[in-house]
Motif scaffolding. Structure first.
Motif, PDB file in Angstrom:
ATOM      1  N   GLY A  11       0.806  -1.218   0.000  1.00  0.00           N
ATOM      2  CA  GLY A  11       0.000   0.000   0.000  1.00  0.00           C
ATOM      3  C   GLY A  11       0.836   1.263   0.000  1.00  0.00           C
ATOM      4  N   ILE A  12       2.034   1.195  -0.573  1.00  0.00           N
ATOM      5  CA  ILE A  12       2.924   2.350  -0.647  1.00  0.00           C
ATOM      6  C   ILE A  12       3.490   2.471  -2.051  1.00  0.00           C
ATOM      7  CG2 ILE A  12       3.584   2.242   1.788  1.00  0.00           C
ATOM      8  CD1 ILE A  12       6.183   0.879   0.901  1.00  0.00           C
ATOM      9  N   VAL A  13       3.998   3.643  -2.363  1.00  0.00           N
ATOM     10  CA  VAL A  13       4.673   3.892  -3.639  1.00  0.00           C
ATOM     11  C   VAL A  13       6.132   4.194  -3.348  1.00  0.00           C
ATOM     12  CG1 VAL A  13       4.785   5.361  -5.691  1.00  0.00           C
ATOM     13  CG2 VAL A  13       2.561   4.780  -4.681  1.00  0.00           C
ATOM     14  N   VAL A  14       7.020   3.538  -4.060  1.00  0.00           N
ATOM     15  CA  VAL A  14       8.462   3.686  -3.853  1.00  0.00           C
ATOM     16  C   VAL A  14       9.078   4.396  -5.046  1.00  0.00           C
ATOM     17  CG1 VAL A  14      10.617   2.458  -3.397  1.00  0.00           C
ATOM     18  CG2 VAL A  14       8.464   1.557  -2.502  1.00  0.00           C
ATOM     19  N   TRP A  52       2.245  -0.539  -6.122  1.00  0.00           N
ATOM     20  CA  TRP A  52       1.214   0.002  -5.230  1.00  0.00           C
ATOM     21  C   TRP A  52      -0.083  -0.776  -5.405  1.00  0.00           C
ATOM     22  CZ3 TRP A  52      -2.700   4.153  -6.595  1.00  0.00           C
ATOM     23  CH2 TRP A  52      -3.464   4.504  -5.474  1.00  0.00           C
ATOM     24  N   GLU A  53      -0.665  -1.188  -4.269  1.00  0.00           N
ATOM     25  CA  GLU A  53      -1.921  -1.919  -4.270  1.00  0.00           C
ATOM     26  C   GLU A  53      -2.941  -1.163  -3.434  1.00  0.00           C
ATOM     27  OE1 GLU A  53      -3.547  -6.453  -3.484  1.00  0.00           O
ATOM     28  OE2 GLU A  53      -1.944  -5.670  -2.208  1.00  0.00           O
ATOM     29  N   GLU A  54      -4.135  -0.998  -3.976  1.00  0.00           N
ATOM     30  CA  GLU A  54      -5.220  -0.350  -3.243  1.00  0.00           C
ATOM     31  C   GLU A  54      -6.516  -1.091  -3.551  1.00  0.00           C
ATOM     32  OE1 GLU A  54      -6.474   4.157  -2.230  1.00  0.00           O
ATOM     33  OE2 GLU A  54      -6.681   3.626  -4.351  1.00  0.00           O
ATOM     34  N   GLU A  55      -7.172  -1.579  -2.505  1.00  0.00           N
ATOM     35  CA  GLU A  55      -8.444  -2.285  -2.623  1.00  0.00           C
ATOM     36  C   GLU A  55      -8.362  -3.424  -3.639  1.00  0.00           C
ATOM     37  OE1 GLU A  55     -11.417   0.633  -3.447  1.00  0.00           O
ATOM     38  OE2 GLU A  55     -11.292   1.542  -1.451  1.00  0.00           O
ATOM     39  N   ALA A 159      12.720  15.871  -8.270  1.00  0.00           N
ATOM     40  CA  ALA A 159      11.359  15.937  -7.744  1.00  0.00           C
ATOM     41  C   ALA A 159      11.041  14.729  -6.884  1.00  0.00           C
ATOM     42  CB  ALA A 159      10.362  16.044  -8.904  1.00  0.00           C
ATOM     43  N   PHE A 160      11.597  13.567  -7.222  1.00  0.00           N
ATOM     44  CA  PHE A 160      11.353  12.378  -6.412  1.00  0.00           C
ATOM     45  C   PHE A 160      11.807  12.591  -4.972  1.00  0.00           C
ATOM     46  CE2 PHE A 160      11.557   9.511 -10.365  1.00  0.00           C
ATOM     47  CZ  PHE A 160      10.183   9.401 -10.425  1.00  0.00           C
ATOM     48  N   THR A 161      12.991  13.179  -4.788  1.00  0.00           N
ATOM     49  CA  THR A 161      13.523  13.393  -3.443  1.00  0.00           C
ATOM     50  C   THR A 161      12.629  14.338  -2.652  1.00  0.00           C
ATOM     51  OG1 THR A 161      15.777  13.043  -4.228  1.00  0.00           O
ATOM     52  CG2 THR A 161      15.527  14.139  -2.110  1.00  0.00           C
ATOM     53  N   MET A 162      12.207  15.425  -3.269  1.00  0.00           N
ATOM     54  CA  MET A 162      11.317  16.352  -2.578  1.00  0.00           C
ATOM     55  C   MET A 162       9.988  15.683  -2.240  1.00  0.00           C
ATOM     56  SD  MET A 162      11.958  20.138  -4.255  1.00  0.00           S
ATOM     57  CE  MET A 162      12.392  19.664  -5.917  1.00  0.00           C
ATOM     58  N   LYS A 173       1.619  10.128  -5.492  1.00  0.00           N
ATOM     59  CA  LYS A 173       2.974   9.626  -5.711  1.00  0.00           C
ATOM     60  C   LYS A 173       3.010   8.660  -6.894  1.00  0.00           C
ATOM     61  CE  LYS A 173       5.504   8.597  -2.094  1.00  0.00           C
ATOM     62  NZ  LYS A 173       5.907   8.006  -0.791  1.00  0.00           N
ATOM     63  N   GLN A 174       1.970   7.860  -7.034  1.00  0.00           N
ATOM     64  CA  GLN A 174       1.931   6.921  -8.157  1.00  0.00           C
ATOM     65  C   GLN A 174       1.893   7.670  -9.485  1.00  0.00           C
ATOM     66  OE1 GLN A 174       2.238   3.635  -8.076  1.00  0.00           O
ATOM     67  NE2 GLN A 174       1.994   3.383 -10.282  1.00  0.00           N
ATOM     68  N   GLU A 175       1.137   8.756  -9.534  1.00  0.00           N
ATOM     69  CA  GLU A 175       1.096   9.570 -10.750  1.00  0.00           C
ATOM     70  C   GLU A 175       2.484  10.100 -11.083  1.00  0.00           C
ATOM     71  OE1 GLU A 175      -1.798  12.611 -10.142  1.00  0.00           O
ATOM     72  OE2 GLU A 175      -3.506  11.218 -10.114  1.00  0.00           O
TER      73      GLU A 175
END
Length: 218
Positions: A11-14, A52-55, A159-162, A173-175
């Motif tokens: 349930g997270i985006v890396v 990322w997994e949601e529902e 931008a990823f770091t910020m 974050k996924q977008e």
């Protein structure tokens, strides 16, 4: 080039270059980590993908990570690891390999070649600086001395770091993860901060007014 890697829906985006600690307790993922382990001592782990997994819905794009360290083994058989994120990928097809975890064929992708727009980068960095200052004020803390040093580390936009430091929602974050342009990510962050900063400033003003009971300070 296509690659077959195990997928680990979470349930997270890396983001690439992110360091991520994980607690592994399910048997299928214990096996996955074991299968990724190097064949000989001193070798490197092979990558697995975090999507990322949601529902119950798993995103097509994710980020590959590699185990850098096994931190601790627990008495219940679970263990803690540290991983380093490397490349982004898109899942092309699910493998029919009979594993308790899910391997998938993926294609790795990078940004399109382009130069970062200096004005856009400067705008985002300035708004990010303001965000850090407002957050410190709201917490009743001093602005960290390392702020400027930290901003200097964000060379080339990054931008990823910020985004990693801003506590963004997973969907947002996924977008960003799926964007193939640093300028597009910076533009997205710029708009997000432009909307967020006035909200934080108003919240701080209300808190200050409540503390002073509506009276101007001496």
């Amino acid at each position: 080039m296509d690659n077959l890697i195990p997928l680990f829906p979470l349930g997270i985006v890396v983001f690439p270059q992110q360091t991520l600690p994980l607690h592994i307790f399910e048997e299928r993922y214990k096996m996955m980590i074991s299968d990724c382990a190097p064949e000989c001592e001193g070798g490197s782990y092979s990558a697995f993908g975090i999507s990322w997994e949601e529902e119950g819905e798993v995103a097509q794009a994710g980020c590959a990570v590699v185990v850098s360290k096994i931190v601790r083994h627990h008495s219940d058989g679970s263990f803690d690891i540290v991983t380093n994120a490397t490349q982004r990928y898109r899942a092309i097809e699910v493998s029919e390999d009979e594993k308790p975890y899910q391997p998938a064929r993926v294609e790795f992708f990078d940004d399109l070649e382009e130069g970062v727009e200096p004005h856009l980068e400067a705008t985002v960095r300035e708004r990010f600086r303001t965000l850090v200052e407002l957050a410190a004020r709201e917490a009743g803390a001093q602005v960290p001395d390392t702020l400027e040093e930290g901003l200097e580390d964000l060379s080339g936009g990054d931008a990823f770091t910020m985004a990693m430091r801003m506590g963004l929602e997973a969907r947002y974050k996924q977008e960003m993860l799926e964007m193939e342009s640093e300028n597009a990510r910076l533009e997205s962050l710029s708009g997000y901060l432009e909307r967020l900063l006035p909200v934080l400033e108003q919240r701080l003003e209300r808190k200050h007014s409540a503390r002073s009971n509506g009276k101007a300070p001496n």
